[in-house]
Design a protein around this motif. Sequence first.
Motif, PDB file in Angstrom:
ATOM      1  N   ALA A  51       0.819  -1.221   0.000  1.00 17.66           N
ATOM      2  CA  ALA A  51       0.000   0.000   0.000  1.00 17.66           C
ATOM      3  C   ALA A  51       0.851   1.269   0.000  1.00 17.66           C
ATOM      4  CB  ALA A  51      -0.933  -0.002   1.213  1.00 17.66           C
ATOM      5  N   ILE A  52       2.145   1.165   0.334  1.00 17.78           N
ATOM      6  CA  ILE A  52       3.057   2.301   0.351  1.00 17.78           C
ATOM      7  C   ILE A  52       3.655   2.475  -1.043  1.00 17.78           C
ATOM      8  CG2 ILE A  52       5.084   3.318   1.440  1.00 17.78           C
ATOM      9  CD1 ILE A  52       2.659   2.891   3.260  1.00 17.78           C
ATOM     10  N   PRO A  53       3.716   3.679  -1.585  1.00 16.88           N
ATOM     11  CA  PRO A  53       4.350   3.893  -2.896  1.00 16.88           C
ATOM     12  C   PRO A  53       5.805   3.442  -2.864  1.00 16.88           C
ATOM     13  CG  PRO A  53       3.078   5.822  -2.260  1.00 16.88           C
ATOM     14  CD  PRO A  53       3.107   4.929  -1.060  1.00 16.88           C
ATOM     15  N   PRO A  54       6.292   2.824  -3.906  1.00 16.81           N
ATOM     16  CA  PRO A  54       7.678   2.323  -3.910  1.00 16.81           C
ATOM     17  C   PRO A  54       8.718   3.414  -3.711  1.00 16.81           C
ATOM     18  CG  PRO A  54       6.392   1.297  -5.651  1.00 16.81           C
ATOM     19  CD  PRO A  54       5.536   2.384  -5.102  1.00 16.81           C
ATOM     20  N   ASP A  55       8.459   4.617  -4.269  1.00 15.88           N
ATOM     21  CA  ASP A  55       9.468   5.670  -4.123  1.00 15.88           C
ATOM     22  C   ASP A  55       9.589   6.146  -2.689  1.00 15.88           C
ATOM     23  OD1 ASP A  55       6.964   6.706  -4.039  1.00 15.88           O
ATOM     24  OD2 ASP A  55       7.374   8.404  -5.384  1.00 15.88           O
ATOM     25  N   ALA A  56       8.503   5.955  -1.868  1.00 18.65           N
ATOM     26  CA  ALA A  56       8.590   6.335  -0.451  1.00 18.65           C
ATOM     27  C   ALA A  56       9.561   5.427   0.276  1.00 18.65           C
ATOM     28  CB  ALA A  56       7.200   6.263   0.183  1.00 18.65           C
ATOM     29  N   TRP A  57       9.542   4.141  -0.068  1.00 20.56           N
ATOM     30  CA  TRP A  57      10.508   3.224   0.533  1.00 20.56           C
ATOM     31  C   TRP A  57      11.934   3.617   0.135  1.00 20.56           C
ATOM     32  CZ3 TRP A  57       8.946   0.439   4.343  1.00 20.56           C
ATOM     33  CH2 TRP A  57       7.616  -0.031   4.392  1.00 20.56           C
ATOM     34  N   GLU A  58      12.115   4.007  -1.123  1.00 18.53           N
ATOM     35  CA  GLU A  58      13.453   4.370  -1.577  1.00 18.53           C
ATOM     36  C   GLU A  58      13.961   5.615  -0.852  1.00 18.53           C
ATOM     37  OE1 GLU A  58      15.770   4.957  -5.821  1.00 18.53           O
ATOM     38  OE2 GLU A  58      13.649   5.473  -5.667  1.00 18.53           O
TER      39      GLU A  58
END
Length: 500
Positions: A51-58
């Motif tokens: 549910a979290i955008p991938p770029d937020a993890w990056e």
Amino acid sequence: MKTNSLRFQLLARSLLLMAGLLVIIGLFQYVFMRGFLYQNTASSIQSQILAIPPDAWERSAWDIKDEGPDKMTGNATGDAWGDGQFGNNHGRSRTPIFFLQDSIIAFYDTYGTLSVLSNASIDGQDPPTLDEKDYQAALRSKHEVTYKVIEQATSNEQLIVLQPIKIRDQLLGVVQVSLETKPLKDILTRQLLTFLLISLLALIGGMLAFISVLRKTLVPLSKMVETVEQIDAGNLAIRLPSDQGQEEIDRLADSFNGMLERLETSFEAEKEAKERMRQFVADASHELRTPLTSIHGFLEVLLRGAMNQPDKLNRSLTSMYTESERMKKLIQDLLQLAKLDRSPNVQLIEGELDEIIKGMAPQLRLLAGDRKVSLKLTSNLRCRFDEDKMKQVILNLFHNAVQHTDPEQGDIQVTLENASGGVELSVRDNGSGIPSEHLPKLFDRFYRSDSSRTRKYGGAGLGLAITKSLVELHGGAIRVESFAEGGTAFYVWFPQPCPE
């Protein structure tokens, strides 16, 4: 309820079997629910990660790296990750996310670096580090959930969920979420205790219901036990009911009733045999006593002086000789019957029966005296017989006809013909006949339909019994008929040999 009773043993074994099955079901349920709960928890965590955008993890991973080595240890987060959401740190904006309590979130990038993003565990412990091959396998996984359950020496068992993160088909790394399985195990333990409690209640309810069902089921067996006890008391006339609605019990009752029938028949046969033996001994003693008494009487007469009178001496000696001959024949008949009963020895040789009768014709006519003798013999009738014993059968029947016919008007017919797939020999006379009530017992030992007439001719009632035994040794059968116009006929049937 007695511990050695069938009812108690069936109840105990049934409950033991049910308890065993419930334990096995409980174990399977625990293992299944454990896998299901772990799988469901891992799927829930995967859904939150995706549910979290991938770029937020990056961005989060690079922020942690920029903040220095302390941020990578998981001991100094400096933000609100431990509270379940991102906050503001140095002016950077982070996307809020929510995870389970007491979980540790880390990020494994493609360079092999594991960065701690959030540590919400109670003791603030470091996240577990897996083998390189586990991370590589997670990077290659598709949409399925990748999780492992490990147990470290410094911590409790933990559930680790691995989820790869991609941006435009480019792998950024793997998000690792680890949490202790103790809360999950507590849920499993509560479910297992609930199942055990329900199983115990089910066993108690089943026992109460099974007792009444078992009592009703064993009613036929209880009735059978009561009946057998009455039979054991000596009442052999009682029979077990064979229609109680239980196939096995009914079959057992039928078999037991059949055994009782055979036992009762055997007891009756033994009782009858003992009675016949008693009667046999009494008759034999009586038959032997009569000639002995007569001989003893004549000896007394001779000793009183009759021996000096030639006429009385001759009559006494003649009577004594006659009685001794009669006693000799009786003893011979008794010995022959005993031998036939004990170990009959017969040698059957195939031959033509008409030739035997033709050879005996002169002897038969001599025995008949002035009586008319007719022979009607069919030639070439073959059967298997012992020649000596066959001659005795013919002589016994012919002698019986001679005794019961008039010395001058008597007519005796001997016939030999085919009958019912065998050879039938018949001896018929024109005597006074035999009353119908005597026919069934005619072949019994010492039985005489006319005792006075039989006594006149010296018979003891053994000739027909011996004849029947000899006929049965040849595999044949004998029967008798008495005619209304007078006369008696004896029919003897012998089987013909099978053709080769």
